[in-house]
Design an enzyme around this catalytic site. Structure first.
Site, PDB file in Angstrom:
ATOM      1  CB  THR A  64      -0.937   0.065   1.065  1.00 41.45           C
ATOM      2  OG1 THR A  64      -2.058  -1.258   1.569  1.00 41.45           O
ATOM      3  CG2 THR A  64      -2.120   1.208   1.260  1.00 41.45           C
ATOM      4  CB  THR A  65       3.610   2.154   2.258  1.00 47.21           C
ATOM      5  OG1 THR A  65       2.770   2.013   3.590  1.00 47.21           O
ATOM      6  CG2 THR A  65       4.437   3.637   2.778  1.00 47.21           C
ATOM      7  CE1 TYR A  93     -16.461  -0.516  -5.340  1.00 53.94           C
ATOM      8  CE2 TYR A  93     -16.658  -2.414  -7.103  1.00 53.94           C
ATOM      9  CZ  TYR A  93     -16.519  -1.417  -7.313  1.00 53.94           C
ATOM     10  OH  TYR A  93     -17.682  -0.437  -7.553  1.00 53.94           O
ATOM     11  CE1 TYR A 100      -2.397  -4.983   5.113  1.00 52.22           C
ATOM     12  CE2 TYR A 100      -1.606  -4.227   3.150  1.00 52.22           C
ATOM     13  CZ  TYR A 100      -2.407  -3.591   4.577  1.00 52.22           C
ATOM     14  OH  TYR A 100      -2.451  -2.112   5.087  1.00 52.22           O
ATOM     15  NE  ARG A 139      -4.724   1.937   2.287  1.00 53.05           N
ATOM     16  CZ  ARG A 139      -4.099   3.169   2.183  1.00 53.05           C
ATOM     17  NH1 ARG A 139      -5.070   3.162   1.138  1.00 53.05           N
ATOM     18  NH2 ARG A 139      -3.218   4.325   3.046  1.00 53.05           N
ATOM     19  CE  LYS A 177       0.724  -4.041   7.076  1.00 53.41           C
ATOM     20  NZ  LYS A 177       1.156  -2.964   5.706  1.00 53.41           N
ATOM     21  CB  ILE A 186       4.424  -4.467   7.310  1.00 50.71           C
ATOM     22  CG1 ILE A 186       5.186  -6.336   7.260  1.00 50.71           C
ATOM     23  CG2 ILE A 186       4.434  -3.889   6.158  1.00 50.71           C
ATOM     24  CD1 ILE A 186       4.063  -7.119   7.003  1.00 50.71           C
TER      25      ILE A 186
END
Length: 296
Positions: free
Chosen positions: A49-50, A112, A138, A143, A166, A208
């Protein structure tokens, strides 16, 4: 904890540095990889993501992973972000990451399309069976609009190459359940910097981290202090970072952290639409945090 010792402690969710026009800045990426090798970061997560996985195309996504693996040259383990909301695409990305030499893959819950809990189980099971590489689940419902249950995580933890999770819920009741229901060698990593110390005290093995982009050496000391049982020292060290943990989310990650690294002289300020440079109203807050830590 034996087979997953590489990822105990502080793993950085690395940004993808970009020029002002949005092109990937591979020279700055090299310098950031060196920075984390020198700082003792446990591993690098590439194009999570980052790292703006949501703004790069598939070919470019794989090019960044390839570059990171090659430049790191086994000096630090590389976890490739290969999650997708299409199971077939996630399998393809994961297979490619394995071919490129990644040490493990990080797979976000399908976003989504809101699968059922059984759909989540079958999604991750099929990826694990299809690609023989260590895989880390994850869960980030803030999100993805889907929250993977502890029961599903527990079932998946029995699959040999699903080595950990995570957890970015920030809900400390979750880590307590995971400790209770998952095998002892199943890696429990937090994705929430603000609650990381409490997560580790409750039985987690590391994190993380977004904050690790800025203060990798300091954060590793916090994490390893908790793991060694020195919780008072860890809390004391972490108190200096608490503002950063919070303020790096003043706008959507990675907007604030990229601007902070730019102010530190570690990269240009490029970021891709639909993300924008940090809003002017927040710049003084981040700059103040950087000054407090003697980083600018």
């Amino acid at each position: 904890m034996n087979k997953n010792h590489s990822f105990i402690g502080s793993n950085v969710a690395l940004i993808t540095p970009m020029f002002a026009d949005g092109a990937v800045d591979y020279e700055s990426l090299n310098l950031l990889i060196d920075f984390h090798v020198d700082s003792g970061t446990s591993s690098i997560v590439s194009v999570g993501t980052t790292g703006e996985s949501a703004t790069v195309g598939v070919k470019e996504h794989l090019k960044i992973i390839n570059h990171t693996v090659k430049y790191a040259a086994k000096r630090i383990p590389i976890i490739a972000g290969t999650g997708a909301n299409s199971t077939s695409e996630a399998i393809e990305l994961t297979q490619e990451a394995k071919n490129l030499g990644a040490d493990a893959c990080l797979l976000v819950t399908p976003y989504y399309n809101k699968p059922t809990q059984e759909g989540l189980f079958q999604h991750f099971r099929l990826i694990a069976e299809s690609v023989n590489i260590d895989q880390i689940l994850y869960n980030v419902p803030g999100r993805t609009a889907v929250d993977m249950s502890v029961d599903v995580i527990s079932r998946l933890s029995e699959i040999s190459n699903i080595i950990g999770i995570k957890d970015a819920t920030g809900d400390l009741s979750v880590i307590k359940q995971l400790v209770e229901k998952c095998p002892e060698d199943f890696l429990l990593l937090t994705g929430d910097d603000a609650t990381a110390v409490d997560f580790l005290i409750a039985g987690g093995h590391g994190g993380i981290s977004v904050t690790a982009n800025i203060v990798p050496k300091e954060l590793q000391k916090v994490y390893l202090s908790v793991i060694a049982g020195n919780t008072d020292l860890a809390k004391n060290l972490n108190s200096n970072l608490e503002n950063f943990h919070k303020n790096l989310f003043l706008e959507a990650n990675p907007i604030p952290v990229k601007w902070a690294l730019h102010k530190m002289g570690k990269c240009d300020k490029g970021i891709r639409l639909p993300l924008l440079e940090l809003s002017n109203e927040f710049k003084s807050i981040i700059e103040h945090d950087l000054k407090e830590l003697d980083l600018v």
